[in-house]
Design a protein around this motif. Structure first.
Motif, PDB file in Angstrom:
ATOM      1  N   PHE A   4       0.735  -1.225  -0.054  1.00  0.00           N
ATOM      2  CA  PHE A   4       0.065   0.027  -0.074  1.00  0.00           C
ATOM      3  C   PHE A   4       0.960   1.187  -0.047  1.00  0.00           C
ATOM      4  O   PHE A   4       0.563   2.041  -0.675  1.00  0.00           O
ATOM      5  CB  PHE A   4      -1.025   0.051   1.337  1.00  0.00           C
ATOM      6  N   SER A   5       2.254   1.131   0.651  1.00  0.00           N
ATOM      7  CA  SER A   5       2.583   2.302   0.824  1.00  0.00           C
ATOM      8  C   SER A   5       4.392   2.191   1.189  1.00  0.00           C
ATOM      9  O   SER A   5       4.428   1.084   1.679  1.00  0.00           O
ATOM     10  CB  SER A   5       2.316   3.267   2.176  1.00  0.00           C
ATOM     11  N   LEU A   6       5.065   3.097   0.703  1.00  0.00           N
ATOM     12  CA  LEU A   6       6.459   2.689   0.771  1.00  0.00           C
ATOM     13  C   LEU A   6       7.130   4.314   1.071  1.00  0.00           C
ATOM     14  O   LEU A   6       6.614   5.271   0.284  1.00  0.00           O
ATOM     15  CB  LEU A   6       7.083   2.510  -0.468  1.00  0.00           C
ATOM     16  N   ALA A   7       7.851   4.476   1.873  1.00  0.00           N
ATOM     17  CA  ALA A   7       8.582   5.717   2.591  1.00  0.00           C
ATOM     18  C   ALA A   7       9.892   5.677   2.924  1.00  0.00           C
ATOM     19  O   ALA A   7      10.041   4.771   3.540  1.00  0.00           O
ATOM     20  CB  ALA A   7       7.549   6.444   3.556  1.00  0.00           C
ATOM     21  N   VAL A   8      10.555   6.731   2.548  1.00  0.00           N
ATOM     22  CA  VAL A   8      11.830   7.027   3.213  1.00  0.00           C
ATOM     23  C   VAL A   8      11.867   8.230   4.271  1.00  0.00           C
ATOM     24  O   VAL A   8      10.872   9.405   3.776  1.00  0.00           O
ATOM     25  CB  VAL A   8      13.082   7.173   2.108  1.00  0.00           C
ATOM     26  N   VAL A   9      12.092   8.020   5.334  1.00  0.00           N
ATOM     27  CA  VAL A   9      11.873   8.915   6.783  1.00  0.00           C
ATOM     28  C   VAL A   9      13.089   9.185   7.342  1.00  0.00           C
ATOM     29  O   VAL A   9      14.040   8.509   7.571  1.00  0.00           O
ATOM     30  CB  VAL A   9      10.761   8.157   7.588  1.00  0.00           C
ATOM     31  N   LEU A  10      13.240  10.772   7.392  1.00  0.00           N
ATOM     32  CA  LEU A  10      14.223  11.187   8.316  1.00  0.00           C
ATOM     33  C   LEU A  10      14.030  11.034   9.744  1.00  0.00           C
ATOM     34  O   LEU A  10      12.743  11.483  10.163  1.00  0.00           O
ATOM     35  CB  LEU A  10      14.674  12.733   7.923  1.00  0.00           C
ATOM     36  N   ALA A  11      14.665  10.051  10.648  1.00  0.00           N
ATOM     37  CA  ALA A  11      14.077   9.778  12.056  1.00  0.00           C
ATOM     38  C   ALA A  11      15.320   9.923  12.841  1.00  0.00           C
ATOM     39  O   ALA A  11      15.758   9.123  13.304  1.00  0.00           O
ATOM     40  CB  ALA A  11      13.869   8.313  11.819  1.00  0.00           C
ATOM     41  N   PRO A  12      15.582  11.054  13.204  1.00  0.00           N
ATOM     42  CA  PRO A  12      16.460  11.547  14.256  1.00  0.00           C
ATOM     43  C   PRO A  12      15.914  11.088  15.816  1.00  0.00           C
ATOM     44  O   PRO A  12      14.761  10.841  15.816  1.00  0.00           O
ATOM     45  CB  PRO A  12      16.604  12.964  14.322  1.00  0.00           C
ATOM     46  N   PRO A  13      16.835  10.348  16.301  1.00  0.00           N
ATOM     47  CA  PRO A  13      16.489   9.916  17.794  1.00  0.00           C
ATOM     48  C   PRO A  13      15.912  10.905  18.565  1.00  0.00           C
ATOM     49  O   PRO A  13      16.457  12.118  18.855  1.00  0.00           O
ATOM     50  CB  PRO A  13      17.784   9.271  18.458  1.00  0.00           C
ATOM     51  N   ASN A  14      14.858  10.663  19.423  1.00  0.00           N
ATOM     52  CA  ASN A  14      14.072  11.528  20.290  1.00  0.00           C
ATOM     53  C   ASN A  14      13.475  12.662  19.571  1.00  0.00           C
ATOM     54  O   ASN A  14      13.332  13.765  20.324  1.00  0.00           O
ATOM     55  CB  ASN A  14      14.936  11.914  21.408  1.00  0.00           C
ATOM     56  N   LYS A  15      13.489  12.967  18.341  1.00  0.00           N
ATOM     57  CA  LYS A  15      12.690  13.896  17.620  1.00  0.00           C
ATOM     58  C   LYS A  15      11.685  13.482  16.742  1.00  0.00           C
ATOM     59  O   LYS A  15      11.610  12.622  16.531  1.00  0.00           O
ATOM     60  CB  LYS A  15      13.798  14.782  17.088  1.00  0.00           C
ATOM     61  N   THR A  16      10.800  14.472  16.110  1.00  0.00           N
ATOM     62  CA  THR A  16       9.706  14.133  15.270  1.00  0.00           C
ATOM     63  C   THR A  16      10.513  13.772  13.833  1.00  0.00           C
ATOM     64  O   THR A  16      11.394  14.200  13.468  1.00  0.00           O
ATOM     65  CB  THR A  16       9.031  15.219  15.137  1.00  0.00           C
ATOM     66  N   SER A  17       9.825  12.493  13.203  1.00  0.00           N
ATOM     67  CA  SER A  17      10.481  12.262  12.002  1.00  0.00           C
ATOM     68  C   SER A  17       9.663  13.085  11.020  1.00  0.00           C
ATOM     69  O   SER A  17       8.632  13.615  11.211  1.00  0.00           O
ATOM     70  CB  SER A  17       9.965  10.638  11.889  1.00  0.00           C
ATOM     71  N   THR A  18      10.269  13.141   9.718  1.00  0.00           N
ATOM     72  CA  THR A  18       9.605  13.630   8.670  1.00  0.00           C
ATOM     73  C   THR A  18      10.080  12.668   7.505  1.00  0.00           C
ATOM     74  O   THR A  18      11.081  12.148   7.316  1.00  0.00           O
ATOM     75  CB  THR A  18      10.527  14.960   8.364  1.00  0.00           C
ATOM     76  N   GLN A  77      20.626   9.227   9.381  1.00  0.00           N
ATOM     77  CA  GLN A  77      19.366   9.074  10.136  1.00  0.00           C
ATOM     78  C   GLN A  77      18.137   8.833   9.526  1.00  0.00           C
ATOM     79  O   GLN A  77      17.218   9.260   9.785  1.00  0.00           O
ATOM     80  CB  GLN A  77      19.365  10.228  11.171  1.00  0.00           C
ATOM     81  N   LEU A  78      18.210   7.935   8.624  1.00  0.00           N
ATOM     82  CA  LEU A  78      17.072   7.529   7.610  1.00  0.00           C
ATOM     83  C   LEU A  78      16.625   6.045   8.250  1.00  0.00           C
ATOM     84  O   LEU A  78      16.882   5.321   8.675  1.00  0.00           O
ATOM     85  CB  LEU A  78      17.532   7.552   6.261  1.00  0.00           C
ATOM     86  N   ALA A  79      15.330   6.286   7.804  1.00  0.00           N
ATOM     87  CA  ALA A  79      14.337   4.684   8.196  1.00  0.00           C
ATOM     88  C   ALA A  79      13.722   4.759   6.871  1.00  0.00           C
ATOM     89  O   ALA A  79      13.305   5.491   6.219  1.00  0.00           O
ATOM     90  CB  ALA A  79      13.536   4.955   9.255  1.00  0.00           C
ATOM     91  N   ALA A  80      13.382   3.543   6.494  1.00  0.00           N
ATOM     92  CA  ALA A  80      12.314   3.166   5.465  1.00  0.00           C
ATOM     93  C   ALA A  80      11.146   2.326   5.930  1.00  0.00           C
ATOM     94  O   ALA A  80      11.559   1.217   6.847  1.00  0.00           O
ATOM     95  CB  ALA A  80      13.011   2.364   4.498  1.00  0.00           C
ATOM     96  N   VAL A  81       9.925   2.787   5.543  1.00  0.00           N
ATOM     97  CA  VAL A  81       8.827   1.843   5.909  1.00  0.00           C
ATOM     98  C   VAL A  81       8.014   1.316   4.798  1.00  0.00           C
ATOM     99  O   VAL A  81       7.892   2.180   3.592  1.00  0.00           O
ATOM    100  CB  VAL A  81       8.010   2.934   6.779  1.00  0.00           C
ATOM    101  N   ILE A  82       7.586   0.201   4.812  1.00  0.00           N
ATOM    102  CA  ILE A  82       6.742  -0.415   3.829  1.00  0.00           C
ATOM    103  C   ILE A  82       5.386  -0.812   4.348  1.00  0.00           C
ATOM    104  O   ILE A  82       5.526  -1.644   5.584  1.00  0.00           O
ATOM    105  CB  ILE A  82       7.232  -1.569   2.968  1.00  0.00           C
ATOM    106  N   ILE A  83       4.328  -0.456   3.976  1.00  0.00           N
ATOM    107  CA  ILE A  83       3.118  -0.845   4.491  1.00  0.00           C
ATOM    108  C   ILE A  83       2.129  -1.738   3.679  1.00  0.00           C
ATOM    109  O   ILE A  83       2.099  -1.517   2.163  1.00  0.00           O
ATOM    110  CB  ILE A  83       2.157   0.292   4.935  1.00  0.00           C
ATOM    111  N   THR A  84       1.842  -2.995   4.200  1.00  0.00           N
ATOM    112  CA  THR A  84       1.315  -4.062   3.298  1.00  0.00           C
ATOM    113  C   THR A  84       0.273  -4.640   3.824  1.00  0.00           C
ATOM    114  O   THR A  84      -0.164  -4.573   4.826  1.00  0.00           O
ATOM    115  CB  THR A  84       2.552  -5.063   3.029  1.00  0.00           C
ATOM    116  N   ASP A  85      -0.574  -5.511   3.163  1.00  0.00           N
ATOM    117  CA  ASP A  85      -1.351  -6.374   3.807  1.00  0.00           C
ATOM    118  C   ASP A  85      -0.608  -7.537   4.777  1.00  0.00           C
ATOM    119  O   ASP A  85       0.629  -7.857   4.640  1.00  0.00           O
ATOM    120  CB  ASP A  85      -2.485  -7.161   2.814  1.00  0.00           C
TER     121      ASP A  85
END
Length: 199
Positions: A4-18, A77-85
């Motif tokens: 459904f969704s695929l994203a690259v996220v800036l995820a610094p520790p203890n801060k809001t991700s973008t 400080q990157l993360a990747a997220v995939i949302i699937t069934d």
């Protein structure tokens, strides 16, 4: 199996991700639901990337969705997220996330992370389309599918050989019975013919 969704996220520790770059395929939802679903996917992506420690991978299920996240951390400080069934296999999902982050780091300069709107990363759409069918995208799953297909063909071949073998055995039994009957006929005919001599 659906991504459904695929994203690259800036995820610094203890801060809001973008979210720096994302792609989604919401075609399975009605037109009126797509806005709400897109917001949910965005919220889910940010939340899970913020709550995954750097250098770790995890999968989180929410209703009928599964989010797989890989928080690489490091200097970027990157993360990747995939949302699937829930049917989507785990190994190709994490394989995709690793490839996606490698590609993103190689093509997008770190200086542009501060302005996500200016980031152009069209490859994320290609990944989204390619990984809709994990068997085609993942080499090991592709080989496994080919092995399964070969196994099915072999089972069918063995079954047909066994059926042929059974038919041949039936023919041999019948010919043996026929041979015994023909011998009996010959003996009976010989006895019948022996009583009368033709001169």
């Amino acid at each position: 199996m659906k991504v459904f969704s695929l994203a690259v996220v800036l995820a610094p520790p203890n801060k809001t991700s973008t979210i720096l770059s994302s792609a989604s395929d919401l075609s399975s939802f009605s037109f009126y639901q797509r806005g709400s679903v897109a917001e949910f996917m965005s919220f889910f992506t940010k939340t899970i990337s913020e709550r995954t420690p750097q250098g770790q991978r995890q999968s989180v299920q929410e209703n009928s969705y599964t989010a797989h996240v890989y928080n690489r951390g490091g200097a970027e400080q990157l993360a990747a997220v995939i949302i699937t069934d829930q049917e989507y296999p785990v190994r190709p999902a994490f394989s995709l996330l690793t490839k996606l982050l490698d590609d993103f780091i190689a093509k997008v300069p770190q200086a542009s992370y501060n302005t996500p709107a200016a980031i152009s990363f069209p490859e994320i759409n290609t990944y989204l389309q390619k990984y809709q069918d994990p068997r085609q995208a993942d080499a090991i799953m592709k080989v496994q599918q080919e092995l399964d297909e070969t196994k099915i063909i072999l089972h069918k071949t063995i079954e047909s050989v066994l059926q042929r073998g059974e038919k041949i055995n039936d023919l041999v039994d019948r010919s043996t019975a026929l041979s015994a009957q023909s011998k009996m006929f010959y003996k009976t005919a010989k006895k019948q013919n022996s009583c009368c001599v033709i001169m």
